[in-house]
Design a protein around this motif. Structure first.
Motif, PDB file in Angstrom:
ATOM      1  N   SER A  36       0.837  -1.198   0.000  1.00 50.47           N
ATOM      2  CA  SER A  36       0.000   0.000   0.000  1.00 50.47           C
ATOM      3  C   SER A  36       0.872   1.248   0.000  1.00 50.47           C
ATOM      4  CB  SER A  36      -0.901   0.005   1.242  1.00 50.47           C
ATOM      5  OG  SER A  36      -1.498   1.269   1.415  1.00 50.47           O
ATOM      6  N   CYS A  39      -0.343   3.538   2.976  1.00 50.90           N
ATOM      7  CA  CYS A  39       0.127   3.055   4.274  1.00 50.90           C
ATOM      8  C   CYS A  39       1.634   3.284   4.407  1.00 50.90           C
ATOM      9  CB  CYS A  39      -0.211   1.577   4.442  1.00 50.90           C
ATOM     10  SG  CYS A  39       0.111   0.940   6.092  1.00 50.90           S
ATOM     11  N   GLU A  79      -0.947   1.173  12.324  1.00 50.66           N
ATOM     12  CA  GLU A  79      -1.626   1.719  11.149  1.00 50.66           C
ATOM     13  C   GLU A  79      -2.506   0.659  10.485  1.00 50.66           C
ATOM     14  OE1 GLU A  79      -2.665   4.974   8.905  1.00 50.66           O
ATOM     15  OE2 GLU A  79      -1.510   4.876  10.736  1.00 50.66           O
ATOM     16  N   ILE A  83      -6.496   0.821   9.981  1.00 55.84           N
ATOM     17  CA  ILE A  83      -7.123   0.634   8.663  1.00 55.84           C
ATOM     18  C   ILE A  83      -8.134  -0.502   8.722  1.00 55.84           C
ATOM     19  CG2 ILE A  83      -6.694  -0.143   6.297  1.00 55.84           C
ATOM     20  CD1 ILE A  83      -4.006   1.429   6.478  1.00 55.84           C
ATOM     21  N   ASN A  86     -11.213   0.637  10.662  1.00 54.75           N
ATOM     22  CA  ASN A  86     -12.036   1.528   9.834  1.00 54.75           C
ATOM     23  C   ASN A  86     -12.786   0.742   8.770  1.00 54.75           C
ATOM     24  OD1 ASN A  86     -11.192   3.747  11.269  1.00 54.75           O
ATOM     25  ND2 ASN A  86      -9.666   4.374   9.777  1.00 54.75           N
ATOM     26  N   TYR A  87     -12.115  -0.248   8.175  1.00 56.91           N
ATOM     27  CA  TYR A  87     -12.742  -1.083   7.147  1.00 56.91           C
ATOM     28  C   TYR A  87     -13.915  -1.848   7.746  1.00 56.91           C
ATOM     29  CZ  TYR A  87     -13.279  -4.775   3.668  1.00 56.91           C
ATOM     30  OH  TYR A  87     -13.798  -5.644   2.747  1.00 56.91           O
TER      31      TYR A  87
END
Length: 178
Positions: A36, A39, A79, A83, A86-87
């Motif tokens: 990513s 990221c 991180e 992520i 949040n997903y």
């Protein structure tokens, strides 16, 4: 003077020098693990911010690259967790919205079927007048012309249809909310 001593002393030039030397290595390390770009860039930034913020905790007898990559590794894990969290929240919210929409659709379809059954109990002409008026949104005058009846007859059929449907439909709606 060693770089760790300079960092501990608050030397921003030492931080910039360290950043210039290691930013690409940190980026590619994270990118290799995450695939990513976002990221990787985020972890590079956050890692050097943490390095500066916690510079007083650096050990002078431990290589700076080892200490930096420990920060990078923990920052990357944090991180990735953020992520993933949040997903999951987005998917849960999306799933909840889909469930609510599905429930509304089912409720609407169920109510519509009940209404159609009630309409089916009326005389054929009244059914047709009701459908043309309430479902297809034709005016009383247009319906009168289509069916070759007077507008007053159309009005009468609508009135009788509503009087017939209203008590049953009110009861159906009350029962569906219980």
């Amino acid at each position: 003077m060693c770089i760790i001593t300079e960092l501990k002393a608050g030397d921003e030039k030492a931080l910039k020098s360290l950043f210039d030397e290691y930013q690409h290595a940190v980026y590619y390390y994270v990118f290799d693990k995450t695939k990513s770009v976002y990221c990787s860039k985020e972890v590079v930034q956050l890692s050097f911010i943490k390095l500066w913020k916690y510079r007083h905790n650096l050990k002078e007898n431990v290589d700076i690259s080892y200490q930096l990559f420990r920060i990078v590794r923990t920052t990357m894990i944090d991180e990735l967790r953020k992520i993933q969290s949040n997903y999951c929240i987005e998917n849960l919210s999306h799933s909840q919205t889909q469930t609510e929409e599905l429930e509304e659709t089912i409720s609407y379809n169920d109510t519509r079927k009940k209404l159609e059954r009630l309409i089916g109990l009326m005389p054929p002409l009244r059914q047709r007048v009701f459908y043309l008026s309430r479902i297809n949104n034709y005016s009383h005058k247009e319906i009168a012309q289509m069916l070759s009846i007077s507008p007053k007859t159309v009005e009468n059929h609508i009135s009788l249809a509503l009087k017939f449907i209203r008590p049953f439909f009110t009861l159906i709606l009350l029962l569906s909310t219980i």
